[in-house]
Design an enzyme around this catalytic site. Structure first.
Site, short mmCIF file in Angstrom:
data_model
loop_
_atom_site.label_atom_id
_atom_site.label_comp_id
_atom_site.label_asym_id
_atom_site.label_seq_id
_atom_site.Cartn_x
_atom_site.Cartn_y
_atom_site.Cartn_z
N HIS A 142 -10.71 28.96 -105.04
CA HIS A 142 -10.85 30.42 -105.17
C HIS A 142 -12.23 30.79 -105.69
CE1 HIS A 142 -10.01 34.55 -105.89
NE2 HIS A 142 -10.02 34.43 -107.19
N LEU A 143 -12.68 30.11 -106.67
CA LEU A 143 -13.98 30.41 -107.26
C LEU A 143 -14.98 29.41 -106.74
CD1 LEU A 143 -15.71 32.01 -109.20
CD2 LEU A 143 -14.94 30.52 -111.03
N ASP A 185 -8.19 30.77 -99.83
CA ASP A 185 -8.93 30.34 -101.02
C ASP A 185 -8.33 30.92 -102.30
OD1 ASP A 185 -10.00 32.92 -101.31
OD2 ASP A 185 -11.99 32.17 -101.76
N GLU A 191 -2.42 29.93 -109.53
CA GLU A 191 -3.79 29.41 -109.67
C GLU A 191 -3.82 28.57 -110.94
OE1 GLU A 191 -6.74 29.73 -107.99
OE2 GLU A 191 -6.31 31.30 -106.58
N ARG A 210 -6.07 37.82 -102.98
CA ARG A 210 -5.33 37.41 -104.17
C ARG A 210 -4.20 36.48 -103.75
NH1 ARG A 210 -9.11 38.51 -106.68
NH2 ARG A 210 -9.45 40.32 -108.00
N CYS A 242 -8.37 35.80 -98.68
CA CYS A 242 -9.39 35.58 -99.71
C CYS A 242 -9.28 36.68 -100.77
CB CYS A 242 -10.78 35.58 -99.10
SG CYS A 242 -11.03 34.29 -97.88
#
Length: 166
Positions: free
Chosen positions: A106-107, A81, A86, A57, A55
């Site tokens: 991720h967000l 995540d 990305e 990078r 979680c």
């Protein structure tokens, strides 16, 4: 304290740590020094059935190598995540591994509803400032008047004391 009591074994490097782990969670910054830090070679040194969590990078765990390690059983599963790149490609191999991989955006606030709420909060904060009522929730606003909640104030006090000590 637990480490000093001998309940935690200290290691000098990642190589000696990997064979001991049942779970590996990544908590390092991204960048050249950590890119593919967990790669095929290091996954092979882990206990068979290790589980990996990233979680931090994208790119710290080699995702192609991770998918292969999961297929072989060397890695029992993963929770990810963050991705390289990305946003991730929807045909990414990790996405095809079923219940052995938990993948999330991720967000967490990337849903339309969350973005709407965040936008309203930002505009309300700006209006509060423009009305001369200070800044709500800001902890790095310099010499501006800041109205912190009772929950936020102790963190600012701690940061201030830490700054004085440093």
């Amino acid at each position: 304290e637990a480490a000093l009591d001998g309940q935690v074994k200290m290691t000098k490097d990642i190589e000696s740590l990997l064979p001991l782990c049942d779970y590996i969670t990544v908590h390092v910054p991204g960048g050249d020094s950590t890119k593919k830090m967990i790669n095929a070679e290091r996954m092979a040194k882990c206990k068979r059935g290790v589980r990996l969590i990233n979680c931090a990078r994208g790119g710290i765990i080699d995702e192609v190598a991770l998918a292969e390690a999961i297929k072989s059983g060397q890695v029992a599963g993963a929770a990810i995540d963050v991705y390289e790149p990305e946003p991730p490609s929807m045909d990414m191999e990790l996405f095809k591994l079923g219940d052995k991989v938990v993948v999330t955006p991720h967000l967490g606030a990337s849903t339309k509803e969350a973005q709407d709420v965040a936008s309203v909060d930002v505009v309300n904060g700006l209006l509060t400032y423009l009305r001369g009522q200070g800044m709500v929730g800001a902890v790095n606003a310099g010499n501006l008047q800041v109205n912190l909640s009772a929950q936020e104030q102790p963190y600012v006090d701690l940061a201030s004391r830490m700054g004085v000590i440093l």
